[in-house]
Design a protein around this motif. Structure first.
Motif, PDB file in Angstrom:
ATOM      1  N   ARG A   1      92.556  22.284 -19.780  1.00 57.48           N
ATOM      2  CA  ARG A   1      91.105  22.505 -19.649  1.00 57.48           C
ATOM      3  C   ARG A   1      90.800  23.993 -19.517  1.00 57.48           C
ATOM      4  NH1 ARG A   1      91.348  17.782 -16.363  1.00 57.48           N
ATOM      5  NH2 ARG A   1      91.414  19.076 -14.488  1.00 57.48           N
TER       6      ARG A   1
ATOM      7  N   ALA B   1      86.640  16.042 -26.959  1.00 60.86           N
ATOM      8  CA  ALA B   1      85.611  15.003 -26.932  1.00 60.86           C
ATOM      9  C   ALA B   1      84.412  15.479 -26.113  1.00 60.86           C
ATOM     10  CB  ALA B   1      86.188  13.715 -26.341  1.00 60.86           C
ATOM     11  N   GLU B   2      84.695  16.059 -24.989  1.00 59.35           N
ATOM     12  CA  GLU B   2      83.622  16.513 -24.116  1.00 59.35           C
ATOM     13  C   GLU B   2      82.789  17.616 -24.769  1.00 59.35           C
ATOM     14  OE1 GLU B   2      83.316  18.361 -19.628  1.00 59.35           O
ATOM     15  OE2 GLU B   2      85.076  17.174 -20.204  1.00 59.35           O
ATOM     16  N   ALA B   3      83.489  18.453 -25.565  1.00 55.90           N
ATOM     17  CA  ALA B   3      82.776  19.540 -26.245  1.00 55.90           C
ATOM     18  C   ALA B   3      82.096  19.045 -27.521  1.00 55.90           C
ATOM     19  CB  ALA B   3      83.758  20.663 -26.571  1.00 55.90           C
ATOM     20  N   GLY B   4      82.310  17.798 -27.831  1.00 58.09           N
ATOM     21  CA  GLY B   4      81.729  17.262 -29.045  1.00 58.09           C
ATOM     22  C   GLY B   4      82.392  17.778 -30.312  1.00 58.09           C
TER      23      GLY B   4
ATOM     24  N   TYR C   1      91.169  25.584 -22.913  1.00 60.19           N
ATOM     25  CA  TYR C   1      90.067  25.207 -23.793  1.00 60.19           C
ATOM     26  C   TYR C   1      88.791  25.971 -23.428  1.00 60.19           C
ATOM     27  CZ  TYR C   1      87.744  22.143 -27.126  1.00 60.19           C
ATOM     28  OH  TYR C   1      87.092  21.652 -28.225  1.00 60.19           O
TER      29      TYR C   1
ATOM     30  N   ARG D   1      92.592  16.235 -26.010  1.00 59.61           N
ATOM     31  CA  ARG D   1      91.646  15.329 -26.688  1.00 59.61           C
ATOM     32  C   ARG D   1      90.397  15.131 -25.844  1.00 59.61           C
ATOM     33  NH1 ARG D   1      96.591  12.502 -27.708  1.00 59.61           N
ATOM     34  NH2 ARG D   1      97.258  12.830 -29.872  1.00 59.61           N
ATOM     35  N   ALA D   2      90.594  15.026 -24.543  1.00 63.42           N
ATOM     36  CA  ALA D   2      89.440  14.843 -23.651  1.00 63.42           C
ATOM     37  C   ALA D   2      88.525  16.063 -23.696  1.00 63.42           C
ATOM     38  CB  ALA D   2      89.929  14.581 -22.224  1.00 63.42           C
ATOM     39  N   CYS D   3      89.109  17.244 -23.723  1.00 63.88           N
ATOM     40  CA  CYS D   3      88.312  18.472 -23.788  1.00 63.88           C
ATOM     41  C   CYS D   3      87.482  18.508 -25.067  1.00 63.88           C
ATOM     42  CB  CYS D   3      89.220  19.702 -23.774  1.00 63.88           C
ATOM     43  SG  CYS D   3      89.937  20.076 -22.176  1.00 63.88           S
TER      44      CYS D   3
END
Lengths: 348, 348
Positions: free
Chosen positions: A187, A225-228, A190, A221-223
DNA sequence: CTGAAAGCGCTAACAG
DNA sequence: CTGTTAGCGCTTTCAG
């Protein structure tokens, strides 16, 4: 079936002063006889117990020197029950491993000897090594576990083995462990790159069957996704092979990636190798000596090796002292070190 | 002299089935009782002696599983006299050390366990480590000796220690050792560069108090003398510090050096770092992963780590088998690997 | 302080 | 195969 009076006797003849002195090591009894003191006193001198007089101590030391007596810790350990020894079963002794270094240091401070062996990332070898250490009754074991079945540990743990896992947990087993905060590291990487304006960020990592690789890839992947951000062609995990990594980098750049996060130090090297023109930002996971060899110097997410090592020893000692204490799983923070490679904005 | 019926017995009560089972590990006697067989039979099963019947073996294995019995090698080793263990005392466990890797491999092939510890290049720590391994009665020790007084080894050797030194000899002591042919490596590097037309060749090496550094520097001076080249400002030895090495490189280039030979892998890195424009040829001593990261790839003198490691184990096993055999000092050839950095001629 | 003795957990020799 | 026993080299208790 009389064996007669003089069967082949291979070297005991203990009642007599030994005539084959060449082949027998002197024992405490010999020292006591030589010094003309009680066995008890020799034991005290050897373990430098203060209650022994100076004159006697000198005589004992002289006898030890004269005979070349060397105490045998096997017997001592057998009698005492403890060995003052920790085992370290790591993936590869002869690789850079700052955690192992910290483990050795912390153990020395606690007056424990660390004896280490390689598991070579081989499940069967790991088992051989760990079981061997158990049979030697090491007081505890620091294990860098392979991502495989660790059922063989159950009887050892039940029999009293003190164990701490470093770097990765022991899958399916509830044992003490100390691990870096991999997700937080990803995180941070990123966010760092995003802060410099990167929108297309790729991830190149190790085989996801490896615990840390899996944690890091998942966090990435979560980062995204969160950032779109779209993930197509942006996440590449698999074995560390030059060709695969070069492909991964090429694919990501083809998809417009302007920055890469890597999964570990070896991959960082290969990614740099695959990026001759320095127009792509990089944040590497794991610090290494190479980081400042590259140009620009590599920005990395660094693990706190010292903390991991000393925490591991702390947990192990506590476990040895109280075998039924609750299990601790410690997550150690990581730190982002900005050095240049991660601070270049995307090309205009 | 009646001992009375019930003095404070701290937990043995061996005639009885133990009620404090929590705290005592089961022994072979317990297994024998549980399985209803003789102690002898258990010993045989545990050491998988073929002369025991299948049915009995099964009963014993069941008992072992039921009780969670784990054999104690301390007792076994004490009784047997040997431990099946080799110690490796190396400068730093957690550094790249291909020789240690080869040592582990060769020992495994001989069914010997290697347990390793770091000496941290600290004389006192080396002594602590080696003496500790001796007291544990390891069958033999592989030592990467520090360049210091090793007198403490004398009583150990007299008492039967089997020892082999790798990478450097043990100063002043006549013990087995296996070493790279450092002088031949330097000669090969020198001849290689001279063959490409270099006349002004510099050497940047490690502190000459280190044995290998001394050997390499001396060989370099001999090469230069033989070639009739002046040495002024061309030989730089000392501790591995970035500033010192940068200075050394600058000085040599100021004196017209067109090529550099380095004393080890770390120095190669620093020399490359200090030579941003790639107009100077380089031959490095010691191969490493970095060698092919640089551009051009680094030409190196590579040690034959595999040969060093397996020879060390061979010597050690022979010494263990016959403690009075003659001392062997083995010199292992090195190999020059041309990769690019050493094949550029001097600028016209 | 001494001297004697038990016992840590195992192997192996010995007699059945 | 079994059962018994000595002993590896040490620590530690016990009674002088």
């Amino acid at each position: 079936m009389a064996f007669g009076g003089d069967h082949e006797n291979d070297g005991h003849m203990h009642g007599e002063v030994n005539r084959r002195a060449k082949t027998r090591r002197p024992t405490m009894v010999d020292v006591a006889r030589e010094a003309g003191v009680a066995l008890r006193t020799v034991s005290r001198v050897v373990n430098d117990d203060a209650t022994v007089g100076a004159e006697l101590a000198r005589r004992v030391h002289d006898a030890i020197a004269a005979l070349g007596y060397r105490p045998d810790e096997r017997a001592r350990h057998l009698r005492l029950g403890v060995t003052g020894t920790l085992g370290a079963a790591v993936r590869q002794l002869s690789h850079v491993n700052p955690v192992l270094r910290a483990v050795e240091r912390a153990a020395r401070a606690a007056d424990l000897m660390v004896l280490a062996a390689s598991t070579e990332d081989d499940e069967r070898l790991e088992r051989r090594v760990v079981e061997s250490m158990c049979r030697r009754r090491f007081d505890g074991i620091v294990l860098e576990p392979i991502g495989a079945d660790h059922g063989y540990l159950l009887p050892e743990l039940a029999a009293g083995l003190s164990l701490v896992a470093v770097d990765r947990p022991v899958l399916g087993l509830d044992v003490d462990c100390v691990i870096s905060d991999n997700a937080a590291g990803i995180r941070a990487a990123y966010a760092h790159l995003a802060g410099y304006g990167h929108r297309r960020i790729a991830y190149v990592g190790d085989d996801e069957r490896i615990f840390t690789a899996q944690e890091r890839a998942t966090a990435f992947r979560a980062c995204a996704a969160e950032a779109g951000a779209a993930l197509d062609g942006m996440v590449h995990t698999g074995p560390i092979e030059r060709a695969r990594i070069a492909d991964a980098v090429a694919t990501a750049r083809g998809r417009g990636a302007t920055a890469v996060i890597t999964g570990n130090a070896t991959i960082s090297v290969e990614v740099v190798r695959a990026l001759p023109d320095r127009d792509t930002a990089i944040v590497g996971f794991d610090d290494s000596e190479l980081a400042t060899l590259l140009r620009p110097d590599l920005t990395v997410v660094a693990q706190d090796d010292q903390a991991i090592g000393s925490t591991a020893i702390d947990l192990l000692r506590a476990r040895i002292a109280d075998h039924s204490r609750p299990v601790h799983r410690v997550t150690v923070p990581v730190e982002l070190l900005a050095r240049g490679s991660g601070e270049q904005p995307p090309p205009a």
